[in-house]
Write a protein that holds these residues in place. Structure first.
Motif, PDB file in Angstrom:
ATOM      1  N   GLN A 186       7.649  42.611 -21.617  1.00 24.23           N
ATOM      2  CA  GLN A 186       7.027  43.905 -21.350  1.00 24.23           C
ATOM      3  C   GLN A 186       5.975  44.299 -22.390  1.00 24.23           C
ATOM      4  O   GLN A 186       5.194  45.213 -22.164  1.00 24.23           O
ATOM      5  CB  GLN A 186       8.109  45.001 -21.280  1.00 24.23           C
ATOM      6  CG  GLN A 186       8.790  45.232 -22.635  1.00 24.23           C
ATOM      7  CD  GLN A 186       9.873  46.273 -22.589  1.00 24.23           C
ATOM      8  OE1 GLN A 186       9.672  47.329 -22.011  1.00 24.23           O
ATOM      9  NE2 GLN A 186      11.019  45.976 -23.199  1.00 24.23           N
ATOM     10  N   TYR A 187       5.924  43.609 -23.513  1.00 22.24           N
ATOM     11  CA  TYR A 187       5.031  43.996 -24.597  1.00 22.24           C
ATOM     12  C   TYR A 187       3.668  43.327 -24.475  1.00 22.24           C
ATOM     13  O   TYR A 187       3.580  42.107 -24.401  1.00 22.24           O
ATOM     14  CB  TYR A 187       5.673  43.667 -25.947  1.00 22.24           C
ATOM     15  CG  TYR A 187       7.006  44.347 -26.132  1.00 22.24           C
ATOM     16  CD1 TYR A 187       7.086  45.729 -26.235  1.00 22.24           C
ATOM     17  CD2 TYR A 187       8.176  43.605 -26.185  1.00 22.24           C
ATOM     18  CE1 TYR A 187       8.304  46.353 -26.392  1.00 22.24           C
ATOM     19  CE2 TYR A 187       9.402  44.218 -26.346  1.00 22.24           C
ATOM     20  CZ  TYR A 187       9.453  45.597 -26.444  1.00 22.24           C
ATOM     21  OH  TYR A 187      10.659  46.222 -26.594  1.00 22.24           O
ATOM     22  N   ASN A 210      -1.389  54.221 -28.451  1.00 26.45           N
ATOM     23  CA  ASN A 210      -0.120  54.118 -27.740  1.00 26.45           C
ATOM     24  C   ASN A 210       0.307  52.643 -27.618  1.00 26.45           C
ATOM     25  O   ASN A 210       0.367  52.100 -26.524  1.00 26.45           O
ATOM     26  CB  ASN A 210      -0.228  54.765 -26.350  1.00 26.45           C
ATOM     27  CG  ASN A 210       1.116  54.905 -25.695  1.00 26.45           C
ATOM     28  OD1 ASN A 210       2.146  54.954 -26.360  1.00 26.45           O
ATOM     29  ND2 ASN A 210       1.115  54.934 -24.381  1.00 26.45           N
ATOM     30  N   ASP A 240       2.646  49.185 -27.604  1.00 27.08           N
ATOM     31  CA  ASP A 240       4.002  48.807 -27.212  1.00 27.08           C
ATOM     32  C   ASP A 240       4.845  48.464 -28.442  1.00 27.08           C
ATOM     33  O   ASP A 240       6.016  48.817 -28.522  1.00 27.08           O
ATOM     34  CB  ASP A 240       3.974  47.573 -26.298  1.00 27.08           C
ATOM     35  CG  ASP A 240       3.225  47.824 -25.002  1.00 27.08           C
ATOM     36  OD1 ASP A 240       3.255  48.962 -24.491  1.00 27.08           O
ATOM     37  OD2 ASP A 240       2.606  46.856 -24.500  1.00 27.08           O
ATOM     38  N   ASP A 264       9.862  48.649 -31.272  1.00 24.95           N
ATOM     39  CA  ASP A 264       9.457  49.159 -29.967  1.00 24.95           C
ATOM     40  C   ASP A 264       9.023  50.607 -30.165  1.00 24.95           C
ATOM     41  O   ASP A 264       9.809  51.448 -30.598  1.00 24.95           O
ATOM     42  CB  ASP A 264      10.625  49.085 -28.986  1.00 24.95           C
ATOM     43  CG  ASP A 264      10.260  49.556 -27.597  1.00 24.95           C
ATOM     44  OD1 ASP A 264       9.718  50.678 -27.464  1.00 24.95           O
ATOM     45  OD2 ASP A 264      10.536  48.812 -26.641  1.00 24.95           O
ATOM     46  N   LYS A 265       7.768  50.903 -29.868  1.00 26.25           N
ATOM     47  CA  LYS A 265       7.210  52.245 -30.111  1.00 26.25           C
ATOM     48  C   LYS A 265       7.898  53.317 -29.279  1.00 26.25           C
ATOM     49  O   LYS A 265       8.155  54.414 -29.766  1.00 26.25           O
ATOM     50  CB  LYS A 265       5.704  52.216 -29.812  1.00 26.25           C
ATOM     51  CG  LYS A 265       5.021  53.564 -29.858  1.00 26.25           C
ATOM     52  CD  LYS A 265       4.787  54.011 -31.279  1.00 26.25           C
ATOM     53  CE  LYS A 265       3.741  55.078 -31.373  1.00 26.25           C
ATOM     54  NZ  LYS A 265       4.127  56.414 -31.222  1.00 26.25           N
ATOM     55  N   LYS A 266       8.234  53.012 -28.021  1.00 26.34           N
ATOM     56  CA  LYS A 266       8.844  54.026 -27.143  1.00 26.34           C
ATOM     57  C   LYS A 266      10.256  54.395 -27.574  1.00 26.34           C
ATOM     58  O   LYS A 266      10.634  55.557 -27.527  1.00 26.34           O
ATOM     59  CB  LYS A 266       8.862  53.519 -25.698  1.00 26.34           C
ATOM     60  CG  LYS A 266       7.487  53.424 -25.093  1.00 26.34           C
ATOM     61  CD  LYS A 266       7.532  52.849 -23.692  1.00 26.34           C
ATOM     62  CE  LYS A 266       6.106  52.607 -23.218  1.00 26.34           C
ATOM     63  NZ  LYS A 266       6.043  51.694 -22.100  1.00 26.34           N
ATOM     64  N   THR A 267      11.029  53.409 -27.977  1.00 26.74           N
ATOM     65  CA  THR A 267      12.427  53.669 -28.337  1.00 26.74           C
ATOM     66  C   THR A 267      12.636  53.798 -29.845  1.00 26.74           C
ATOM     67  O   THR A 267      13.713  54.195 -30.286  1.00 26.74           O
ATOM     68  CB  THR A 267      13.341  52.536 -27.826  1.00 26.74           C
ATOM     69  OG1 THR A 267      12.974  51.324 -28.482  1.00 26.74           O
ATOM     70  CG2 THR A 267      13.243  52.397 -26.318  1.00 26.74           C
ATOM     71  N   ASN A 268      11.624  53.442 -30.624  1.00 26.46           N
ATOM     72  CA  ASN A 268      11.694  53.451 -32.082  1.00 26.46           C
ATOM     73  C   ASN A 268      12.833  52.550 -32.590  1.00 26.46           C
ATOM     74  O   ASN A 268      13.449  52.834 -33.603  1.00 26.46           O
ATOM     75  CB  ASN A 268      11.836  54.878 -32.621  1.00 26.46           C
ATOM     76  CG  ASN A 268      11.383  54.952 -34.064  1.00 26.46           C
ATOM     77  OD1 ASN A 268      10.513  54.217 -34.505  1.00 26.46           O
ATOM     78  ND2 ASN A 268      11.991  55.863 -34.814  1.00 26.46           N
TER      79      ASN A 268
END
Length: 181
Positions: free
Chosen positions: A36-37, A83, A85, A151-155
């Protein structure tokens, strides 16, 4: 994909591995779908991490980031500072250490001989007798290069790797960077 990241970052982790002995360790979160990245950015440190020494300074940081970024781009990733990934970070730690080295010690060899007309020299040769070991403490520098991918979204930390090696002199250290990446 994470396979691309691992195949790329493994040589980066070998940054210090141009010598004969090195240790590389990496780990990943096996529950994450790494396909996904697609984008990345570098973590921006609020406090300067530089110790202003020959092994950890702005030039080294710039070279590491530029070389790693170029390789990630070559493998299909794009930079996205707004933004991303993935957020990448790295750290360099240099430690002074000592190693005990033991060298065998022998008594002085001696020869006893006299000329023999038909056979050259004739006599007795002793290579010396083992006396024990001489122990010395030899100083060296050990460097550890660590990389982390978050992971930027979930940190969440999803991948990390470390390479530890004896560090060469600063000129060799810097010249080996492009080959390591």
């Amino acid at each position: 994909s994470m396979r691309k990241i691992k195949l790329f970052l493994f040589p980066v982790l070998l940054f210090y591995s141009c010598g004969p002995i090195f240790n590389v360790i990496s780990d990943q979160d096996n529950t994450v779908d790494f396909t996904q990245y697609k984008t990345f950015a570098w973590y921006v440190k609020e406090i300067s991490p530089y110790k202003n020494d020959l092994y950890n300074n702005q030039i080294i940081e710039s070279n590491v980031k530029n070389l790693v970024s170029a390789e990630l781009k070559r493998r299909g990733f794009t930079v996205n500072t707004q933004n991303p990934d993935l957020i990448f970070d790295y750290d360099i730690v240099i430690e002074k250490k000592t190693e005990q080295v033991q060298t065998p010690v022998y008594s002085h060899p001696y020869n006893y001989g006299y000329p023999n007309m038909n056979m050259g020299m004739y006599g007795y040769n002793s290579p010396g007798v083992f006396q024990g070991y001489q122990t010395q403490n030899v100083p060296y520098k050990e460097g550890t290069l660590s990389f982390k991918a978050v992971d930027k979204k979930t940190n969440r930390l999803i991948w990390q790797g470390y390479a530890t090696e004896t560090v060469p002199d600063p000129q060799t250290y810097e010249s080996q960077l492009p080959q390591a990446i």
